[in-house]
Design a protein around this motif. Structure first.
Motif, PDB file in Angstrom:
ATOM      1  N   PHE A 360       0.828  -1.202   0.000  1.00 23.59           N
ATOM      2  CA  PHE A 360       0.000   0.000   0.000  1.00 23.59           C
ATOM      3  C   PHE A 360       0.866   1.256   0.000  1.00 23.59           C
ATOM      4  CE2 PHE A 360      -2.827   3.230   1.716  1.00 23.59           C
ATOM      5  CZ  PHE A 360      -4.005   2.976   1.021  1.00 23.59           C
ATOM      6  N   HIS A 361       1.933   1.251   0.779  1.00 25.39           N
ATOM      7  CA  HIS A 361       2.857   2.397   0.803  1.00 25.39           C
ATOM      8  C   HIS A 361       3.457   2.637  -0.577  1.00 25.39           C
ATOM      9  CE1 HIS A 361       6.539   4.654   1.347  1.00 25.39           C
ATOM     10  NE2 HIS A 361       7.221   3.598   0.967  1.00 25.39           N
ATOM     11  N   GLN A 362       3.944   1.575  -1.214  1.00 26.57           N
ATOM     12  CA  GLN A 362       4.554   1.727  -2.527  1.00 26.57           C
ATOM     13  C   GLN A 362       3.522   2.162  -3.570  1.00 26.57           C
ATOM     14  OE1 GLN A 362       6.994  -1.511  -3.819  1.00 26.57           O
ATOM     15  NE2 GLN A 362       8.303  -1.470  -2.015  1.00 26.57           N
ATOM     16  N   LEU A 363       2.278   1.679  -3.420  1.00 24.44           N
ATOM     17  CA  LEU A 363       1.217   2.108  -4.327  1.00 24.44           C
ATOM     18  C   LEU A 363       0.984   3.610  -4.229  1.00 24.44           C
ATOM     19  CD1 LEU A 363      -1.227   1.660  -6.224  1.00 24.44           C
ATOM     20  CD2 LEU A 363      -2.579   1.216  -4.156  1.00 24.44           C
ATOM     21  N   LEU A 364       0.990   4.149  -2.991  1.00 27.08           N
ATOM     22  CA  LEU A 364       0.804   5.591  -2.826  1.00 27.08           C
ATOM     23  C   LEU A 364       1.934   6.361  -3.506  1.00 27.08           C
ATOM     24  CD1 LEU A 364      -0.398   5.885   0.890  1.00 27.08           C
ATOM     25  CD2 LEU A 364      -1.781   5.868  -1.201  1.00 27.08           C
ATOM     26  N   ASP A 365       3.160   5.873  -3.357  1.00 31.26           N
ATOM     27  CA  ASP A 365       4.290   6.515  -4.039  1.00 31.26           C
ATOM     28  C   ASP A 365       4.114   6.461  -5.561  1.00 31.26           C
ATOM     29  OD1 ASP A 365       5.648   7.350  -1.830  1.00 31.26           O
ATOM     30  OD2 ASP A 365       7.077   5.697  -1.791  1.00 31.26           O
ATOM     31  N   HIS A 366       3.688   5.300  -6.043  1.00 28.93           N
ATOM     32  CA  HIS A 366       3.508   5.127  -7.494  1.00 28.93           C
ATOM     33  C   HIS A 366       2.393   6.034  -8.003  1.00 28.93           C
ATOM     34  CE1 HIS A 366       3.805   3.014 -11.308  1.00 28.93           C
ATOM     35  NE2 HIS A 366       2.490   2.845 -11.304  1.00 28.93           N
ATOM     36  N   ARG A 367       1.309   6.121  -7.248  1.00 30.01           N
ATOM     37  CA  ARG A 367       0.186   6.965  -7.668  1.00 30.01           C
ATOM     38  C   ARG A 367       0.586   8.444  -7.716  1.00 30.01           C
ATOM     39  NH1 ARG A 367      -5.559   7.532  -4.413  1.00 30.01           N
ATOM     40  NH2 ARG A 367      -6.814   8.309  -6.140  1.00 30.01           N
ATOM     41  N   SER A 374       1.657  13.013 -15.219  1.00 29.01           N
ATOM     42  CA  SER A 374       0.533  13.273 -16.118  1.00 29.01           C
ATOM     43  C   SER A 374      -0.130  14.615 -15.883  1.00 29.01           C
ATOM     44  CB  SER A 374      -0.515  12.168 -15.981  1.00 29.01           C
ATOM     45  OG  SER A 374      -1.075  12.168 -14.673  1.00 29.01           O
ATOM     46  N   GLY A 375       0.148  15.230 -14.745  1.00 27.08           N
ATOM     47  CA  GLY A 375      -0.460  16.510 -14.429  1.00 27.08           C
ATOM     48  C   GLY A 375      -1.931  16.423 -14.093  1.00 27.08           C
ATOM     49  N   LEU A 380      -7.818   5.568  -8.124  1.00 31.04           N
ATOM     50  CA  LEU A 380      -7.155   4.508  -7.378  1.00 31.04           C
ATOM     51  C   LEU A 380      -7.047   3.225  -8.198  1.00 31.04           C
ATOM     52  CD1 LEU A 380      -5.861   3.936  -4.648  1.00 31.04           C
ATOM     53  CD2 LEU A 380      -8.094   3.214  -3.802  1.00 31.04           C
ATOM     54  N   ALA A 381      -8.111   2.851  -8.899  1.00 32.34           N
ATOM     55  CA  ALA A 381      -8.079   1.620  -9.704  1.00 32.34           C
ATOM     56  C   ALA A 381      -7.003   1.696 -10.774  1.00 32.34           C
ATOM     57  CB  ALA A 381      -9.445   1.365 -10.332  1.00 32.34           C
ATOM     58  N   GLU A 382      -6.861   2.858 -11.402  1.00 34.43           N
ATOM     59  CA  GLU A 382      -5.839   3.038 -12.433  1.00 34.43           C
ATOM     60  C   GLU A 382      -4.440   2.916 -11.837  1.00 34.43           C
ATOM     61  OE1 GLU A 382      -4.161   6.566 -15.389  1.00 34.43           O
ATOM     62  OE2 GLU A 382      -6.250   6.644 -14.686  1.00 34.43           O
ATOM     63  N   ALA A 383      -4.259   3.480 -10.648  1.00 30.54           N
ATOM     64  CA  ALA A 383      -2.952   3.404  -9.988  1.00 30.54           C
ATOM     65  C   ALA A 383      -2.600   1.968  -9.620  1.00 30.54           C
ATOM     66  CB  ALA A 383      -2.948   4.285  -8.743  1.00 30.54           C
ATOM     67  N   VAL A 384      -3.589   1.206  -9.116  1.00 25.95           N
ATOM     68  CA  VAL A 384      -3.340  -0.191  -8.756  1.00 25.95           C
ATOM     69  C   VAL A 384      -2.939  -1.001  -9.986  1.00 25.95           C
ATOM     70  CG1 VAL A 384      -4.384  -2.311  -7.869  1.00 25.95           C
ATOM     71  CG2 VAL A 384      -4.843  -0.143  -6.747  1.00 25.95           C
ATOM     72  N   ASP A 433     -18.141   7.322  -4.832  1.00 29.08           N
ATOM     73  CA  ASP A 433     -17.128   8.369  -4.920  1.00 29.08           C
ATOM     74  C   ASP A 433     -16.080   8.173  -3.854  1.00 29.08           C
ATOM     75  OD1 ASP A 433     -18.403   9.485  -7.034  1.00 29.08           O
ATOM     76  OD2 ASP A 433     -19.501  10.979  -5.848  1.00 29.08           O
ATOM     77  N   GLU A 434     -16.522   7.836  -2.626  1.00 31.80           N
ATOM     78  CA  GLU A 434     -15.580   7.662  -1.532  1.00 31.80           C
ATOM     79  C   GLU A 434     -14.733   6.427  -1.736  1.00 31.80           C
ATOM     80  OE1 GLU A 434     -17.819   7.698   2.037  1.00 31.80           O
ATOM     81  OE2 GLU A 434     -18.458   9.782   1.844  1.00 31.80           O
ATOM     82  N   GLU A 435     -15.289   5.402  -2.389  1.00 37.00           N
ATOM     83  CA  GLU A 435     -14.536   4.173  -2.584  1.00 37.00           C
ATOM     84  C   GLU A 435     -13.361   4.387  -3.526  1.00 37.00           C
ATOM     85  OE1 GLU A 435     -15.669  -0.490  -3.077  1.00 37.00           O
ATOM     86  OE2 GLU A 435     -16.869   0.986  -2.043  1.00 37.00           O
ATOM     87  N   ASP A 436     -13.428   5.423  -4.345  1.00 34.10           N
ATOM     88  CA  ASP A 436     -12.327   5.734  -5.242  1.00 34.10           C
ATOM     89  C   ASP A 436     -11.873   7.168  -5.008  1.00 34.10           C
ATOM     90  OD1 ASP A 436     -10.467   5.402  -7.273  1.00 34.10           O
ATOM     91  OD2 ASP A 436     -11.793   6.360  -8.722  1.00 34.10           O
ATOM     92  N   TRP A 437     -11.670   7.468  -3.718  1.00 36.76           N
ATOM     93  CA  TRP A 437     -11.258   8.836  -3.398  1.00 36.76           C
ATOM     94  C   TRP A 437      -9.867   9.074  -3.945  1.00 36.76           C
ATOM     95  CZ3 TRP A 437      -7.395  10.639   0.020  1.00 36.76           C
ATOM     96  CH2 TRP A 437      -6.660   9.611   0.632  1.00 36.76           C
ATOM     97  N   ARG A 438      -9.541  10.338  -4.146  1.00 37.37           N
ATOM     98  CA  ARG A 438      -8.266  10.675  -4.784  1.00 37.37           C
ATOM     99  C   ARG A 438      -7.312  11.310  -3.793  1.00 37.37           C
ATOM    100  NH1 ARG A 438     -10.117  13.336 -10.537  1.00 37.37           N
ATOM    101  NH2 ARG A 438     -11.474  11.649 -11.205  1.00 37.37           N
ATOM    102  N   LEU A 439      -6.121  10.753  -3.722  1.00 39.04           N
ATOM    103  CA  LEU A 439      -5.089  11.331  -2.866  1.00 39.04           C
ATOM    104  C   LEU A 439      -4.677  12.681  -3.409  1.00 39.04           C
ATOM    105  CD1 LEU A 439      -3.143  10.765  -0.501  1.00 39.04           C
ATOM    106  CD2 LEU A 439      -1.524   9.946  -2.201  1.00 39.04           C
ATOM    107  N   LYS A 440      -4.684  13.693  -2.552  1.00 39.50           N
ATOM    108  CA  LYS A 440      -4.273  15.021  -2.985  1.00 39.50           C
ATOM    109  C   LYS A 440      -2.772  15.070  -3.166  1.00 39.50           C
ATOM    110  CE  LYS A 440      -8.521  16.240  -2.619  1.00 39.50           C
ATOM    111  NZ  LYS A 440      -9.327  16.386  -3.823  1.00 39.50           N
ATOM    112  N   VAL A 441      -2.313  15.480  -4.354  1.00 41.62           N
ATOM    113  CA  VAL A 441      -0.880  15.487  -4.629  1.00 41.62           C
ATOM    114  C   VAL A 441      -0.449  16.899  -4.969  1.00 41.62           C
ATOM    115  CG1 VAL A 441      -0.777  13.114  -5.376  1.00 41.62           C
ATOM    116  CG2 VAL A 441      -1.339  14.874  -7.031  1.00 41.62           C
TER     117      VAL A 441
END
Length: 441
Positions: A360-367, A374-375, A380-384, A433-441
């Protein structure tokens, strides 16, 4: 098994009787041996498969085996990171009656690696420093409980990845002594032993071409001294400040928590003038974030992993304006809507690559990297899917590290999407919407 042996253990696994104790350890057949990377040891150490897990077997004298077994059990009770002692096997003899050495049996620490295997080709400067930092934290924890190691080194330590850093575990307690309290001289002696040993180990890597040219082994080894003293001062040092500056108490606690330590007791003494306060942490223990995560979610993670997951939970709270929600309810919702769907989406054949928290940690880094490249925000599904196809499937299996690195997989990975909806497939209701919430980057 030929002949008889004596097995001493708190709980004996009957499968121990099936191992070939009548043979010297170096002659054990391949079908009894698990091929794992191992560090340098003064004793012969081999790994064996036992009841679905792996054990490390070290040949030594019966006296040293008994002493180390007892010491490791004591350190476990003191909550010190170390390998799990399983048994002592004595009274070994060969088929022709030749006396064989006794052995200490410990459980192999899953997902752990000796320092030489952390990087299979070359050790980068930042990795070398992280290993030394992890060893410094371990040494502080040992000294706090009164343990004098006597043989501090990278070789006597196993490392587990911990959200980009490493967590260190004591492997060899043969030379250790436990006291009520260590003197400054004992602590400095251990520190100097570690500094010299680490320099030698890194110089050995350098001679073998496994250390990048811009790494100075002496500089890296000196780093354990600075890191250790910073940690020791924060954990045990006294602090004096004006009565009007009591906010500094909270500041001190926050610094300790940020270092991964919690405080059980504070001694605050008001002096005669009533204008100054003295603070002294009495009993401290590591694992502030990992204990909080375990309490809230039941997830057992390394300290840095736990901090990362808790931060993600806080981001989830902010993203969906759940500031007033009870912390335990929030944690349950985050685990059900975010963490668990991610782990379920990992193909079964790849789940042994890393621990779930590390995945999960590495996924967050990858996302985050995908979003930067990509800007745009990345669902989340795309990142996984990207993480599985481009990162995870090419990693070695760190659960046991039984096999060497393999060639890149050629078969496409089909990613399960149960529990994780992409933007295109999500409904308009808030739950999706919450199930695929987006990490603020």
């Amino acid at each position: 098994m030929t002949g008889s042996v004596n097995i001493t253990a708190a709980t004996v696994d009957p499968a121990l009787l099936d191992l070939p104790w009548a043979l010297p350890l170096e002659l054990w057949p391949d079908d009894a041996i698990a091929t794992l990377p191992k560090g340098i040891s003064r004793h012969l150490v081999r790994f064996a498969n036992l009841s679905g897990y792996v054990v490390a077997i070290k040949e030594t004298s019966s006296e040293l085996a008994k002493r180390e077994y007892d010491m490791l059990r004591t350190l476990q009770k003191l909550d010190v990171p170390c390998v799990d002692p399983l048994a002592i096997v004595t009274n070994r003899s060969s088929a022709d009656g030749e006396e064989l050495k006794s052995v200490l049996v410990t459980r192999h620490l899953r997902f752990s690696l000796p320092y030489r295997a952390v990087y299979s080709q070359s050790l980068r400067p930042e990795t070398a420093r992280r290993l030394v930092d992890a060893l410094a934290v371990l040494l502080v924890r040992l000294h706090i409980v009164g343990f004098f190691w006597g043989d501090v080194s990278l070789s006597n330590t196993l490392f587990r990845r911990d959200a980009g850093a490493f967590a260190a575990y004591l492997v060899d307690a043969e030379t250790g002594q436990l006291y009520d309290r260590l003197s400054n001289g004992q602590r400095e002696n251990d520190l100097e032993i570690g500094r010299v040993n680490i320099a030698g180990e890194l110089l050995d890597l350098q001679a073998g071409g496994r250390l990048e040219e811009d790494i100075d082994p002496v500089e890296i080894s000196n780093g354990i001294v600075a890191r250790y003293r910073t940690l020791w001062q924060e954990l045990t040092g006294s602090e004096r400040f004006d009565h009007s500056e009591r906010w500094r108490i909270n500041q001190r606690v926050e610094r300790l928590n940020a270092l991964g330590f919690d405080i059980e007791e504070l001694a605050i003494t008001t002096e005669d003038s009533g204008t100054r306060v003295r603070i002294q942490p009495k009993v401290v223990d590591a694992g502030h974030h990992s204990r909080r995560l375990l309490r809230l979610t039941g997830l057992d993670a390394q300290e840095n992993q736990a901090r990362r997951l808790l931060n993600d939970m806080d981001s989830y709270r902010a993203a969906f304006d759940k500031q007033d929600m009870d912390e335990e309810m929030l944690a349950h919702e985050w685990a059900a809507r975010v963490f668990e769907p991610v782990i379920r989406a990992i193909p079964k054949e790849l789940r042994g690559k890393l621990e779930p928290a590390e995945i999960f940690h590495q996924l967050l880094d990858h996302r985050r990297q995908l979003a930067q490249d990509s800007g745009r925000d990345i669902p989340l599904a795309e990142a996984v899917g990207s993480y599985v196809e481009n990162v995870l499937q090419f990693r070695r299996d760190e659960a046991t590290m039984i096999n060497p690195p393999t060639d890149a997989f050629t078969a496409p990975i089909t990613l399960p999407t149960a529990g994780i909806d992409s933007d295109e497939n999500s409904d308009e209701n808030s739950d999706d919407d919450e199930e695929d919430w987006r990490l603020k980057v």
